[in-house]
Motif scaffolding. Structure first.
Motif, PDB file in Angstrom:
ATOM      1  N   SER A  30      13.849  24.549 -23.413  1.00 46.82           N
ATOM      2  CA  SER A  30      13.940  25.668 -24.500  1.00 46.82           C
ATOM      3  C   SER A  30      12.564  26.074 -24.932  1.00 46.82           C
ATOM      4  CB  SER A  30      14.767  25.550 -25.420  1.00 46.82           C
ATOM      5  OG  SER A  30      16.447  25.510 -24.803  1.00 46.82           O
ATOM      6  N   GLY A  31      11.446  25.257 -24.412  1.00 54.04           N
ATOM      7  CA  GLY A  31      10.114  25.505 -25.075  1.00 54.04           C
ATOM      8  C   GLY A  31       9.524  24.843 -26.087  1.00 54.04           C
ATOM      9  N   PHE A  32      10.371  23.815 -26.364  1.00 56.52           N
ATOM     10  CA  PHE A  32      10.112  22.663 -27.679  1.00 56.52           C
ATOM     11  C   PHE A  32       9.122  21.577 -26.985  1.00 56.52           C
ATOM     12  CE2 PHE A  32      13.523  25.006 -29.520  1.00 56.52           C
ATOM     13  CZ  PHE A  32      13.126  25.066 -30.802  1.00 56.52           C
ATOM     14  N   ARG A  33       7.932  21.286 -27.795  1.00 59.53           N
ATOM     15  CA  ARG A  33       7.122  20.064 -27.421  1.00 59.53           C
ATOM     16  C   ARG A  33       7.480  19.017 -28.297  1.00 59.53           C
ATOM     17  NH1 ARG A  33       2.248  17.456 -28.325  1.00 59.53           N
ATOM     18  NH2 ARG A  33       1.812  18.682 -30.280  1.00 59.53           N
ATOM     19  N   ILE A  34       7.956  17.728 -27.779  1.00 52.07           N
ATOM     20  CA  ILE A  34       8.042  16.773 -28.672  1.00 52.07           C
ATOM     21  C   ILE A  34       6.953  16.098 -29.132  1.00 52.07           C
ATOM     22  CG2 ILE A  34       9.057  14.314 -28.596  1.00 52.07           C
ATOM     23  CD1 ILE A  34      11.097  15.333 -26.189  1.00 52.07           C
ATOM     24  N   VAL A  35       6.866  16.243 -30.610  1.00 46.70           N
ATOM     25  CA  VAL A  35       5.820  15.799 -31.127  1.00 46.70           C
ATOM     26  C   VAL A  35       5.726  14.063 -31.594  1.00 46.70           C
ATOM     27  CG1 VAL A  35       4.313  15.895 -33.327  1.00 46.70           C
ATOM     28  CG2 VAL A  35       5.155  17.896 -32.308  1.00 46.70           C
ATOM     29  N   ALA A  36       7.156  13.799 -31.868  1.00 45.51           N
ATOM     30  CA  ALA A  36       7.323  12.340 -32.340  1.00 45.51           C
ATOM     31  C   ALA A  36       8.581  11.957 -31.794  1.00 45.51           C
ATOM     32  CB  ALA A  36       7.066  12.158 -33.809  1.00 45.51           C
ATOM     33  N   LEU A  37       9.048  10.614 -31.389  1.00 46.75           N
ATOM     34  CA  LEU A  37      10.564  10.573 -30.904  1.00 46.75           C
ATOM     35  C   LEU A  37      10.661   8.988 -31.183  1.00 46.75           C
ATOM     36  CD1 LEU A  37      12.801  11.563 -29.118  1.00 46.75           C
ATOM     37  CD2 LEU A  37      11.523  10.557 -27.167  1.00 46.75           C
ATOM     38  N   LYS A  38      11.943   8.719 -31.603  1.00 47.64           N
ATOM     39  CA  LYS A  38      12.033   7.142 -31.730  1.00 47.64           C
ATOM     40  C   LYS A  38      13.467   7.157 -31.774  1.00 47.64           C
ATOM     41  CE  LYS A  38      10.483   6.532 -36.220  1.00 47.64           C
ATOM     42  NZ  LYS A  38       9.910   5.579 -37.195  1.00 47.64           N
ATOM     43  N   LYS A  39      13.959   6.094 -31.304  1.00 45.24           N
ATOM     44  CA  LYS A  39      15.623   5.442 -31.450  1.00 45.24           C
ATOM     45  C   LYS A  39      15.372   4.321 -32.516  1.00 45.24           C
ATOM     46  CE  LYS A  39      19.499   3.770 -28.726  1.00 45.24           C
ATOM     47  NZ  LYS A  39      19.846   3.333 -27.388  1.00 45.24           N
ATOM     48  N   THR A  40      16.518   4.749 -33.538  1.00 47.13           N
ATOM     49  CA  THR A  40      16.606   3.872 -34.975  1.00 47.13           C
ATOM     50  C   THR A  40      17.696   3.821 -35.281  1.00 47.13           C
ATOM     51  OG1 THR A  40      15.224   3.540 -36.875  1.00 47.13           O
ATOM     52  CG2 THR A  40      16.069   5.793 -36.400  1.00 47.13           C
ATOM     53  N   GLN A  41      18.036   2.693 -36.018  1.00 41.97           N
ATOM     54  CA  GLN A  41      19.235   2.581 -36.872  1.00 41.97           C
ATOM     55  C   GLN A  41      19.103   2.973 -38.283  1.00 41.97           C
ATOM     56  OE1 GLN A  41      22.513   1.203 -35.357  1.00 41.97           O
ATOM     57  NE2 GLN A  41      23.262   1.742 -37.281  1.00 41.97           N
ATOM     58  N   MET A  42      19.745   4.002 -39.014  1.00 42.76           N
ATOM     59  CA  MET A  42      19.811   4.246 -40.172  1.00 42.76           C
ATOM     60  C   MET A  42      20.745   2.981 -41.134  1.00 42.76           C
ATOM     61  SD  MET A  42      20.009   8.217 -40.280  1.00 42.76           S
ATOM     62  CE  MET A  42      19.253   8.592 -42.040  1.00 42.76           C
ATOM     63  N   THR A  43      20.182   2.585 -42.190  1.00 41.46           N
ATOM     64  CA  THR A  43      20.880   1.798 -42.901  1.00 41.46           C
ATOM     65  C   THR A  43      21.593   2.704 -43.914  1.00 41.46           C
ATOM     66  OG1 THR A  43      19.033   1.875 -44.668  1.00 41.46           O
ATOM     67  CG2 THR A  43      18.861   0.157 -42.956  1.00 41.46           C
ATOM     68  N   VAL A  44      22.414   2.284 -44.903  1.00 39.89           N
ATOM     69  CA  VAL A  44      23.342   2.916 -45.837  1.00 39.89           C
ATOM     70  C   VAL A  44      22.353   3.343 -46.514  1.00 39.89           C
ATOM     71  CG1 VAL A  44      24.941   2.759 -47.690  1.00 39.89           C
ATOM     72  CG2 VAL A  44      25.249   1.764 -45.341  1.00 39.89           C
ATOM     73  N   ALA A  45      21.272   2.646 -47.143  1.00 39.74           N
ATOM     74  CA  ALA A  45      20.376   3.277 -48.190  1.00 39.74           C
ATOM     75  C   ALA A  45      19.590   4.590 -47.675  1.00 39.74           C
ATOM     76  CB  ALA A  45      19.403   2.268 -48.662  1.00 39.74           C
ATOM     77  N   ASP A  46      19.101   4.448 -46.043  1.00 37.82           N
ATOM     78  CA  ASP A  46      18.491   5.455 -45.524  1.00 37.82           C
ATOM     79  C   ASP A  46      19.394   6.709 -45.346  1.00 37.82           C
ATOM     80  OD1 ASP A  46      16.505   3.873 -44.735  1.00 37.82           O
ATOM     81  OD2 ASP A  46      17.226   3.369 -42.897  1.00 37.82           O
ATOM     82  N   ALA A  47      20.835   6.519 -44.995  1.00 34.64           N
ATOM     83  CA  ALA A  47      21.648   7.738 -44.758  1.00 34.64           C
ATOM     84  C   ALA A  47      21.964   8.403 -46.432  1.00 34.64           C
ATOM     85  CB  ALA A  47      22.563   7.483 -44.290  1.00 34.64           C
TER      86      ALA A  47
END
Length: 139
Positions: A30-47
């Motif tokens: 769809s024409g978007f360029r990925i500038v940053a990418l990562k797989k991560t796990q959010m903690t309860v505090a993060d969410a």
């Protein structure tokens, strides 16, 4: 105001169901360029922090629980008018209301498990991107 960057996150249901590659393909097609990418796990505090805007809403606890149940894939995307164009690409929050061909119509299970998050404003795109990525990770 047009922006060149937005933030997205493939939610735990999208990752669990094996849709990460297909969603990323749809984004780049769809024409978007990925500038940053990562797989991560959010903690309860993060969410809790990330979704603090919803802290008074009745679904907040369920949202935090859902977002911490498995890994997510966070990304910063670049394109002219990125926020608005990405909101169009992902479709309505409720996949039953989403237009054909949108990410949520194709990959979401329900309003609660809707496969992908997308920033709703330029300001939130910057805040959400900075939450997950340092400036040196975005290029």
């Amino acid at each position: 105001m047009a922006t060149n960057r937005t933030f997205t996150m493939i939610k735990p249901d999208g990752v669990e169901d094996g849709h990460t590659g297909a969603i990323l393909d749809k984004i780049t097609a769809s024409g978007f360029r990925i500038v940053a990418l990562k797989k991560t796990q959010m903690t309860v505090a993060d969410a809790q922090e990330f979704y603090s805007v919803h802290s008074e809403r009745p679904f907040y606890g369920e949202l935090v629980e859902f977002m911490t149940r498995g890994p997510v894939v966070a990304a910063v995307l670049e394109k002219e008018n990125a926020v608005a164009d990405f909101r169009t690409l992902i479709g309505a929050t409720n996949p039953a209301d989403a237009a054909d061909g949108t990410i949520r119509k194709m990959f979401a299970k329900s309003m609660g498990e809707n496969a992908v998050h997308g920033s709703d404003s330029d300001e939130n795109a910057a805040i959400e991107s900075a939450f997950h990525f340092s400036a040196r990770e975005m290029f």
